[in-house]
Design an enzyme around this catalytic site. Structure first.
Site, mmCIF file in Angstrom:
data_model
loop_
_atom_site.group_PDB
_atom_site.id
_atom_site.type_symbol
_atom_site.label_atom_id
_atom_site.label_comp_id
_atom_site.label_asym_id
_atom_site.label_seq_id
_atom_site.Cartn_x
_atom_site.Cartn_y
_atom_site.Cartn_z
ATOM 1 N N LYS A 76 0.747 -1.297 -0.076
ATOM 2 C CA LYS A 76 0.071 -0.015 -0.156
ATOM 3 C C LYS A 76 1.104 1.119 0.076
ATOM 4 O O LYS A 76 0.641 2.075 -0.935
ATOM 5 C CB LYS A 76 -1.010 -0.207 1.052
ATOM 6 C CG LYS A 76 -1.975 -1.176 1.185
ATOM 7 C CD LYS A 76 -3.186 -1.066 2.473
ATOM 8 C CE LYS A 76 -2.264 -1.290 3.747
ATOM 9 N NZ LYS A 76 -1.746 -2.453 3.711
ATOM 10 N N THR A 77 1.946 1.344 0.872
ATOM 11 C CA THR A 77 2.940 2.551 0.833
ATOM 12 C C THR A 77 3.625 2.655 -0.449
ATOM 13 O O THR A 77 3.794 3.580 -0.987
ATOM 14 C CB THR A 77 3.918 2.439 2.058
ATOM 15 O OG1 THR A 77 2.972 1.983 3.242
ATOM 16 C CG2 THR A 77 4.711 3.550 2.034
ATOM 17 N N ASP A 121 -1.621 6.840 6.511
ATOM 18 C CA ASP A 121 -1.612 5.389 6.570
ATOM 19 C C ASP A 121 -2.494 4.869 7.740
ATOM 20 O O ASP A 121 -2.500 5.916 8.823
ATOM 21 C CB ASP A 121 0.030 4.953 6.953
ATOM 22 C CG ASP A 121 -0.023 3.463 6.858
ATOM 23 O OD1 ASP A 121 -0.931 2.748 6.397
ATOM 24 O OD2 ASP A 121 1.147 3.000 7.348
ATOM 25 N N THR A 170 -5.694 -1.427 7.159
ATOM 26 C CA THR A 170 -5.737 -2.751 7.402
ATOM 27 C C THR A 170 -7.135 -3.082 7.662
ATOM 28 O O THR A 170 -7.465 -4.501 7.704
ATOM 29 C CB THR A 170 -4.688 -3.340 8.173
ATOM 30 O OG1 THR A 170 -5.013 -2.606 9.447
ATOM 31 C CG2 THR A 170 -3.133 -2.917 7.866
ATOM 32 N N ARG A 229 6.714 -8.216 1.671
ATOM 33 C CA ARG A 229 7.393 -8.038 2.833
ATOM 34 C C ARG A 229 8.151 -9.079 3.694
ATOM 35 O O ARG A 229 9.359 -9.023 4.083
ATOM 36 C CB ARG A 229 6.744 -6.950 4.117
ATOM 37 C CG ARG A 229 7.682 -6.434 4.951
ATOM 38 C CD ARG A 229 6.779 -5.768 5.878
ATOM 39 N NE ARG A 229 6.367 -4.560 5.194
ATOM 40 C CZ ARG A 229 5.284 -3.671 5.596
ATOM 41 N NH1 ARG A 229 4.535 -4.128 6.822
ATOM 42 N NH2 ARG A 229 5.075 -2.428 5.018
#
Length: 368
Positions: A76-77, A121, A170, A229
């Site tokens: 997302k980032t 975020d 999230t 990640r």
């Protein structure tokens, strides 16, 4: 407490945790793709977002506000930074927990440049007063600043330059409908397939100057829980092992040996995950068992088991949450190489079917 939203939780200390620690953040900055063509996976999201950005550039306008939802570690980032790069605009990064007052948000909004991208975020954790201010800012590019207190207070309208808000969350269900409806484009980030994660591992290995074989990349990808990640984190740990224990080249054998040292098994389960399953199977016959009892058996807090271990076990089909408690599935027995006792939940006779017995050996009330 949300164990996935902060970096000072047990989730961030796990090798297979999806929350970024400081090392992850430093490495991810170097590994992040710079445009949509480089971004791997999320094909539908990429295609839709590409249309949104191309159309905005063609009109010479700022892009619509974008809401990205999904589990941590899915990109997302990275996508927010790509949006800014594709639009040729600067990006401002902040988070919901950092905005506790409407004045905090007003200070950020008033300093934005025209066309700038504001990445917010964990937007669902923003305070309610700031959230209500954001409604007007997103829709009318204006905020009302309150000057004074009591009956003499005055609202001064402050015009804002057009900007693009990219919100990430999230937990999309925690966003109030008025906020969610103000986003012009919403996208849900899905977990990655192993083949996509292999491409991620190959790309990261190239950028880290690590030699890796295809079977080594596949081994890492298969244990990465569908999350880039985690794949990148496992790659770095396998790289360390290969440099110390081998010739620096990552093969399937080297990857498997390295991840065995770090207690990450073939399905991506770590020590905590296996402890939960082993307690459920060996101590309680596959369940059903209450969450608190299971947590005590594992020696962890109730919240740790529920928020950190269970989501992945449920997603993998190894554990089920039922009104009567936690129940192991046949896949859990098979994964740990155990044989389910006759009549156990998740065993050969099935869970809670007519005529079966429960994990405590007692006949079901309506069993035949």
């Amino acid at each position: 407490m949300n164990w996935d939203d902060t970096t000072d939780t047990p989730a961030s200390e796990r090798l297979v945790g999806s929350v970024a620690d400081r090392e992850d953040q430093a490495v991810e900055a170097a590994l992040r793709p710079k445009d949509l063509d480089e971004f791997i996976g999320q094909e539908k999201v990429r295609e839709q977002l590409d249309l949104v950005l191309r159309a905005a550039r063609a009109r010479g306008a700022t892009a619509d506000h974008v809401l990205l939802s999904g589990a941590p570690g899915l990109g997302k980032t990275t996508l927010s930074m790509i949006i800014a790069a594709e639009m040729g605009a600067p990006i401002r990064i902040t988070s919901g927990p950092a905005i506790q007052h409407a004045g905090d948000l007003a200070a950020i909004l008033s300093s934005l440049q025209e066309g700038e991208v504001l990445f917010l975020d964990e937007i669902h954790r923003m305070s309610r007063p700031a959230e209500e201010m954001l409604y007007m800012a997103m829709e009318d590019f204006r905020v009302d600043v309150i000057v004074g207190k009591g009956p003499g207070a005055t609202a001064i309208p402050l015009e804002l330059p057009p900007f693009t808000l990219v919100g990430a969350t999230t937990r999309a269900g925690l966003l109030p409908p008025p906020l969610r409806d103000r986003f012009g484009f919403t996208a849900h980030m899905e977990f990655y397939e192993p083949a996509e994660l292999e491409r991620v591992v190959h790309r990261s290995a190239s950028l880290l100057d690590v030699e890796i074989h295809s079977d080594g990349a596949a081994e890492i990808a298969g244990r990465s829980r569908g999350t880039p990640r985690i794949a990148n984190r496992l790659l770095r740990r396998v790289r360390d092992y290969a440099q110390v224990k081998a010739d620096g080249v990552i093969t399937r054998e080297i990857a498997a040996a390295a991840l065995s040292v770090y207690e990450v098994d073939t399905r991506g389960l770590d020590r905590l995950d296996r402890a939960v399953l082993e307690a459920l199977l060996k101590l309680f016959g596959g369940g059903p068992v209450g969450l608190s009892t299971l947590a005590v058996a594992v020696g962890e807090e109730r919240e740790t088991v529920e928020e950190v271990a269970e989501p992945f076990l449920v997603r993998e089909g190894l554990l089920a949450r039922t009104p009567r408690g936690r129940v192991a599935t046949p896949a859990a027995w098979a994964h740990l190489g155990l044989t389910a006792p006759h009549g156990a939940s998740g065993g050969p006779t099935g869970a809670r079917t007519g005529g079966t017995t429960g994990g405590n050996g007692q006949q079901d009330l309506f069993g035949a």
